[in-house]
Scaffold this motif. Structure first.
Motif, short mmCIF file in Angstrom:
data_model
loop_
_atom_site.label_atom_id
_atom_site.label_comp_id
_atom_site.label_asym_id
_atom_site.label_seq_id
_atom_site.Cartn_x
_atom_site.Cartn_y
_atom_site.Cartn_z
N ARG A 296 0.83 -1.21 0.00
CA ARG A 296 0.00 0.00 0.00
C ARG A 296 0.87 1.26 0.00
O ARG A 296 0.56 2.25 -0.69
CB ARG A 296 -0.93 -0.02 1.21
CG ARG A 296 -1.95 1.11 1.23
CD ARG A 296 -3.00 0.89 2.30
NE ARG A 296 -2.41 0.81 3.63
CZ ARG A 296 -2.45 -0.28 4.40
NH1 ARG A 296 -3.04 -1.38 3.94
NH2 ARG A 296 -1.91 -0.28 5.60
N PHE A 299 2.35 1.74 -3.47
CA PHE A 299 1.36 2.28 -4.39
C PHE A 299 1.14 3.77 -4.13
O PHE A 299 1.05 4.57 -5.07
CB PHE A 299 0.05 1.51 -4.26
CG PHE A 299 -1.02 1.96 -5.21
CD1 PHE A 299 -0.97 1.59 -6.55
CD2 PHE A 299 -2.08 2.75 -4.79
CE1 PHE A 299 -1.96 2.01 -7.44
CE2 PHE A 299 -3.06 3.17 -5.65
CZ PHE A 299 -3.00 2.80 -6.99
N ALA A 300 1.08 4.16 -2.87
CA ALA A 300 0.87 5.57 -2.52
C ALA A 300 2.04 6.44 -2.94
O ALA A 300 1.86 7.60 -3.30
CB ALA A 300 0.61 5.70 -1.02
N GLY A 302 3.86 5.95 -5.56
CA GLY A 302 4.02 5.93 -6.99
C GLY A 302 5.00 4.91 -7.51
O GLY A 302 5.41 4.98 -8.67
N ASP A 309 -9.33 -1.44 -9.20
CA ASP A 309 -9.64 -1.91 -7.86
C ASP A 309 -10.46 -3.19 -7.98
O ASP A 309 -11.61 -3.15 -8.44
CB ASP A 309 -10.43 -0.86 -7.09
CG ASP A 309 -10.53 -1.17 -5.61
OD1 ASP A 309 -10.54 -2.38 -5.27
OD2 ASP A 309 -10.59 -0.25 -4.79
N ARG A 321 -7.99 2.05 -8.83
CA ARG A 321 -7.66 1.84 -7.42
C ARG A 321 -7.27 3.16 -6.77
O ARG A 321 -6.48 3.94 -7.33
CB ARG A 321 -6.50 0.84 -7.29
CG ARG A 321 -6.12 0.54 -5.85
CD ARG A 321 -4.89 -0.34 -5.78
NE ARG A 321 -4.46 -0.52 -4.40
CZ ARG A 321 -3.32 -1.09 -4.04
NH1 ARG A 321 -2.49 -1.55 -4.98
NH2 ARG A 321 -2.99 -1.21 -2.77
N MET A 322 -7.78 3.42 -5.59
CA MET A 322 -7.52 4.65 -4.86
C MET A 322 -6.41 4.43 -3.84
O MET A 322 -6.17 3.31 -3.39
CB MET A 322 -8.80 5.14 -4.17
CG MET A 322 -9.98 5.32 -5.10
SD MET A 322 -9.68 6.56 -6.39
CE MET A 322 -9.59 8.04 -5.38
N HIS A 323 -5.76 5.52 -3.46
CA HIS A 323 -4.74 5.45 -2.43
C HIS A 323 -5.38 5.05 -1.10
O HIS A 323 -6.47 5.50 -0.76
CB HIS A 323 -4.03 6.79 -2.27
CG HIS A 323 -3.18 7.16 -3.44
ND1 HIS A 323 -2.17 6.36 -3.91
CD2 HIS A 323 -3.17 8.25 -4.24
CE1 HIS A 323 -1.58 6.93 -4.95
NE2 HIS A 323 -2.18 8.08 -5.18
N GLY A 324 -4.69 4.22 -0.36
CA GLY A 324 -5.19 3.75 0.92
C GLY A 324 -5.90 2.43 0.85
O GLY A 324 -6.19 1.84 1.89
N SER A 325 -6.20 1.94 -0.36
CA SER A 325 -6.86 0.64 -0.50
C SER A 325 -5.83 -0.47 -0.33
O SER A 325 -4.64 -0.30 -0.61
CB SER A 325 -7.54 0.54 -1.86
OG SER A 325 -6.60 0.68 -2.91
#
Length: 485
Positions: A296, A299-300, A302, A309, A321-325
């Protein structure tokens, strides 16, 4: 030292020893004969410099991870004001003082350093501060800290996984582990580690619950360990086994030095709770790494490509997909390129293009490996961590044991079948054809335990223990196939 007082870390960013060093360099740069001035004795030694009584705290740098004794800019200003008031000479602010960005966000203990003895005493606490910050950084999944751990090639990474009853979380059904001793392998010239030959691994099934306790929402598969032989043990012996494995890999406990053992799991909170319930003793200096938090954070930051998602997307309606998922272990493996082809890229999860109607495809997942088997999950968790850290040169493991097959109820149109009290989904006539096309018989299973899986009968139609099984496995030609063990 001063009385106990807590202060906010904001503004505490100037390394105290660097402040003294910067002033001496400034005098040398400007050709100032400080040793002939009335205030020169304050710079004759670091001990004399500390006689001003400096308020300080200890912090660790957010980037380097090193610990520092820092003071505030206002305290440096007060020191210069004292020289002007007492000796009548104005000194400018020294340039090039080391500034630290504190990693800590909570309040810190304020201390006052008046001489070198008190500074030395405070300096001796810095290794403990480094260890405390390192544990927090690794637990939070900070990419830089975790990459440095792997790059050092001197740690042992132990991945674990529990499977427990959904009705009673204190009833542990399985435990599996996989470990890689990086220091030992690097000394022998085996790098990067080969999962097949360099992973220590094991899988233990609790005999009191096997084939008796069946999870409904997340079924377990105790007999489908793909990387070796499972062992059946009693629930009273399982804590002893786990403790022995940890003790065989860990270095001594210490208040200042991180343990050589790094504990790894995907969503490690539940595993730590199980270990606490089993009264497993972990070294206080052991680092804890959660692969879900690590991925995670990557991904956050980059470091991973854009992806859909898998939880919120539907066929024909993919959502970014969003950040924090958080990805499940299965989806994490699917998002990684297959190591057998370093140039291969997952067409869905590894590109910036969202392909409508498609979901995560097979990436680093292995055919024949059934998830929700604790041994398989632990092995694949360690394998996924290695792929995230060092994808180049990492080899794909080979499944040692074909998964034992279980009988599959025949699905008739409009008539749901029952299996362990759960209704099977209704299938179309094409689904009925697929049922027949996938049937095969396997004899002579090497499973170490009973010859049937929970709630499933034997090939001869009985429910007893038998090595003969009939199950559903893909069969490319669509005909009934018979395979002898």
């Amino acid at each position: 030292m001063s009385d106990f007082q807590l202060v906010n870390v904001s503004g505490w960013e100037y390394d105290l020893h660097s402040c003294y060093s910067a002033f001496l360099y400034f005098f040398e740069l400007k050709s100032i004969p400080w040793y002939d001035r009335s205030w020169g004795h304050l710079f004759s030694t670091f001990d004399e410099f500390l006689s001003f009584s400096w308020p300080v705290i200890t912090v660790t740098d957010a980037w380097t991870g090193k610990a520092h004794i820092v003071t505030r800019l206002t305290s440096i200003g007060a020191f210069l004001k004292m020289i002007k008031t007492r000796y009548g000479e104005t000194l400018p602010q020294a340039p090039n003082i080391l500034q630290v960005t504190p990693f800590e966000t909570s309040t810190r203990h304020l201390r006052t350093v008046t001489d070198y003895a008190s500074y030395k005493k405070l300096y001796s606490t810095l290794p403990a501060a480094v260890l405390s910050a390192l544990k927090q950084r690794v637990r939070a999944g900070e990419p830089k800290a975790i990459r440095e751990l792997w790059a050092a090639r001197d740690r042992t990474f132990l991945a674990i996984d529990f499977e427990w009853s959904e009705r009673n979380e204190k009833s542990c059904l399985e435990w599996g582990y996989a470990a890689v001793r990086c220091g030992h392998l690097d000394a022998l010239g085996h790098w990067p580690p080969a999962p097949d030959s360099n992973y220590r691994k094991g899988h233990y099934i609790v005999g009191e619950y096997v084939d008796k306790v069946v999870n409904k929402h997340c079924p377990t598969f105790p007999w489908q360990y793909a990387f070796g032989d499972s062992q059946v043990c009693s629930k009273t012996k399982l804590p002893q086994i786990i403790q022995a494995v940890i003790s065989s890999l860990a270095s001594p406990d210490s208040e200042t030095i991180a343990n050589s053992l790094v504990l790894v799991a995907h969503g490690i909170g539940g595993d730590l709770s199980r270990m606490e319930e089993l009264k497993i003793k972990l070294p206080h200096n052991m680092l804890i790494l959660d692969t879900s938090s690590f991925e995670r954070a990557l991904f956050a930051a980059g470091h991973r490509s854009a992806m859909i998602d898998p939880h919120t997307s539907t066929p024909g309606n993919p959502k970014s997909r969003m950040h924090g998922s958080t990805l499940s272990l299965d989806n994490l493996l699917r998002s990684l390129p297959a190591p057998s082809d370093p140039k291969s890229v997952n067409p869905v999860l590894q590109t910036n293009v969202l392909i409508p109607g498609q979901f995560p495809q097979m990436g680093a997942t292995l055919p024949g490996v059934t998830m929700h088997n604790s041994g398989n999950d632990a092995f694949m968790c360690l394998y996924a961590l290695q792929l995230l850290l060092e994808p180049d040169g990492t080899q794909a493991p080979v499944v040692k044991r074909a998964p034992p097959t279980v009988p599959r109820p025949m699905s008739f149109v409009g008539m749901p079948t029952m299996m362990n009290g759960a209704s099977m989904p209704r299938l179309s006539p094409s689904g009925l054809i697929n049922d027949f096309g996938q049937l095969h018989v396997r004899q002579g299973s090497r499973s170490p335990g009973p010859g049937h899986s929970p709630g499933c009968g034997n090939a001869d139609g009985t429910m007893g223990k038998s090595p003969r099984r009939m199950g559903a496995m893909p069969n490319g030609d669509g005909w009934l196939s018979v395979r002898r063990g």
